[in-house]
Design an enzyme around this catalytic site. Structure first.
Site, PDB file in Angstrom:
ATOM      1  N   HIS A  61      23.711 -32.629 -16.723  1.00  9.84           N
ATOM      2  CA  HIS A  61      24.720 -31.599 -16.987  1.00  9.84           C
ATOM      3  C   HIS A  61      24.671 -31.122 -18.438  1.00  9.84           C
ATOM      4  CE1 HIS A  61      27.555 -34.953 -18.300  1.00  9.84           C
ATOM      5  NE2 HIS A  61      27.818 -34.035 -19.216  1.00  9.84           N
TER       6      HIS A  61
ATOM      7  N   SER B 214      28.157 -37.002 -23.965  1.00 16.40           N
ATOM      8  CA  SER B 214      27.326 -37.087 -22.765  1.00 16.40           C
ATOM      9  C   SER B 214      25.840 -37.137 -23.134  1.00 16.40           C
ATOM     10  CB  SER B 214      27.575 -35.889 -21.859  1.00 16.40           C
ATOM     11  OG  SER B 214      28.883 -35.888 -21.362  1.00 16.40           O
TER      12      SER B 214
ATOM     13  N   ASP C 103      22.575 -37.358 -12.352  1.00 11.44           N
ATOM     14  CA  ASP C 103      22.950 -36.759 -13.635  1.00 11.44           C
ATOM     15  C   ASP C 103      22.099 -37.277 -14.787  1.00 11.44           C
ATOM     16  OD1 ASP C 103      24.159 -35.160 -15.466  1.00 11.44           O
ATOM     17  OD2 ASP C 103      26.141 -36.079 -15.341  1.00 11.44           O
TER      18      ASP C 103
END
Length: 354
Positions: free
Chosen positions: A89, A202, A120
């Site tokens: 992402h 992230s 992911d």
């Protein structure tokens, strides 16, 4: 300062908790010898402080900031060839990036190698890898609840930031929110941590006091009772063994050749009842020669549970399947179009990596 999307998500109800997770083994090519242990030898604030400082000094040169247009995230240097691990992402639909070391320096250009949206994860490659220091990836199967960890990355664009906490739980199964109309990834065996994870963290590193990356911070839990506000102290990271396994496949093959994920072998969608609520997972099409076909499932069947766990929506189905393995049989309860309710054993197969 832009934030990386998809950094928070609800926790799956009934997610399993354990002291270890069944991630497959993987190897990190080009990694240097492990650094000296950063675990404090005795007790007292001085020894713990020294362990923090030593760990940050060891790992931070392997953390990068990844910029994609107006968005940003974090990444971890994987090998001396310039491969960098991050979240899918974070890269989104971009194929070219700017990469800056958390310790500073000139931005470097990078390109996408491959993404693994199901889990992911993504790998990008820096055009000029000179001077990059690969991180040391630990064995996440040896983690224990209560271990001190630090999250390193670039939250809100604040390069080279560090937060600390403990491993709160292991073996979680969590779902990410949908992005751009696509269903979010389902992460199995996730590490739950109290170390704050904010947008921009992230793709970075969850690190133990031995200077090893033991996970990739990916999302935080949200509280539906507070308009999906982030729940403080509940973050999740992808275990390092899963990361190493997926990254090694992408580096070697240019794609994921073994997802280690189970599938029924059918195309499905969520069915909504007259009250606008999810009522089950409808089978749209059964793939030829699949486990679903061999078990007698057909288009029009409504899957209501697997192994006794309700599946009111397709995301619930993904959550259950993420806890199962190819080669196993799943007891699938279906409601036929004529109203008959039956349970069949479906041999699970490996989900294609795409």
């Amino acid at each position: 300062m832009a934030a990386s999307p998809g950094s928070s998500a609800p926790v799956s109800p009934g997610a399993p908790t354990g002291n270890s997770s069944p991630e497959p083994p993987g190897a990190s090519p080009g990694s240097p010898a492990p650094p000296p242990s950063g675990t404090p030898p005795e007790s007292g604030p001085g020894s713990l402080e020294n362990a923090y400082e030593q760990t940050i000094t060891t790992v931070m040169p392997s953390i990068v900031q990844i910029t994609t247009g107006d968005d940003l995230g974090s990444g971890v240097v994987y090998d001396t060839m310039g491969h960098i691990i991050t979240n899918a992402h974070v890269v989104g639909s971009s194929r070219r990036f700017e990469v800056t070391l958390a310790t500073g320096g000139t931005a470097r250009t990078a390109r996408l190698v491959a993404t693994f949206e199901l889990g992911d994860l993504a790998v990008i490659k820096v055009d000029d890898p000179a001077g990059l220091r690969p991180a040391v990836f630990g064995d996440s199967s040896r983690l224990r609840v209560g271990q001190v960890v630090m999250a390193m990355g670039n939250p809100l664009g604040l390069s080279g930031s560090v937060t600390e906490g403990i491993i709160s739980a292991l073996g979680r199964t969590v779902n990410e929110p949908p992005i751009d109309g696509k269903p979010g990834a389902t992460i199995s065996g996730a590490i739950q941590t109290s170390a704050p994870i904010n947008p921009g963290n992230s793709g970075g590193a969850l690190v133990n006091l031995s200077g090893e990356v033991i996970g990739v911070p990916t999302l935080t839990a949200v509280n539906p009772e507070l308009d999906n506000a982030q729940a403080p102290g509940i973050g999740f990271a992808i275990p390092s063994n899963t990361v190493k396994d997926i990254a090694s496949q992408i580096v070697k093959e240019g794609r994921v050749t073994n997802t280690r994920r189970a599938t029924l072998g059918a195309v499905v969608r969520t069915v909504i009842d007259m009250n606008g609520q999810p009522a089950g997972v409808g089978i749209v099409r059964v793939l030829r020669n699949s486990g679903a076909e061999r078990a007698g499932l057909k288009a029009g069947d409504l899957i209501v549970s697997i192994d006794g766990r309700p599946t009111p929506a397709s995301q619930d189905l993904s959550t259950v399947l993420a806890t199962l393995r190819p080669g196993e049989d799943a007891k699938v309860e279906v409601l036929r179009p004529d109203g008959e309710r039956t349970t069949v054993a479906v041999p699970l197969e490996e989900l294609a990596g795409g």
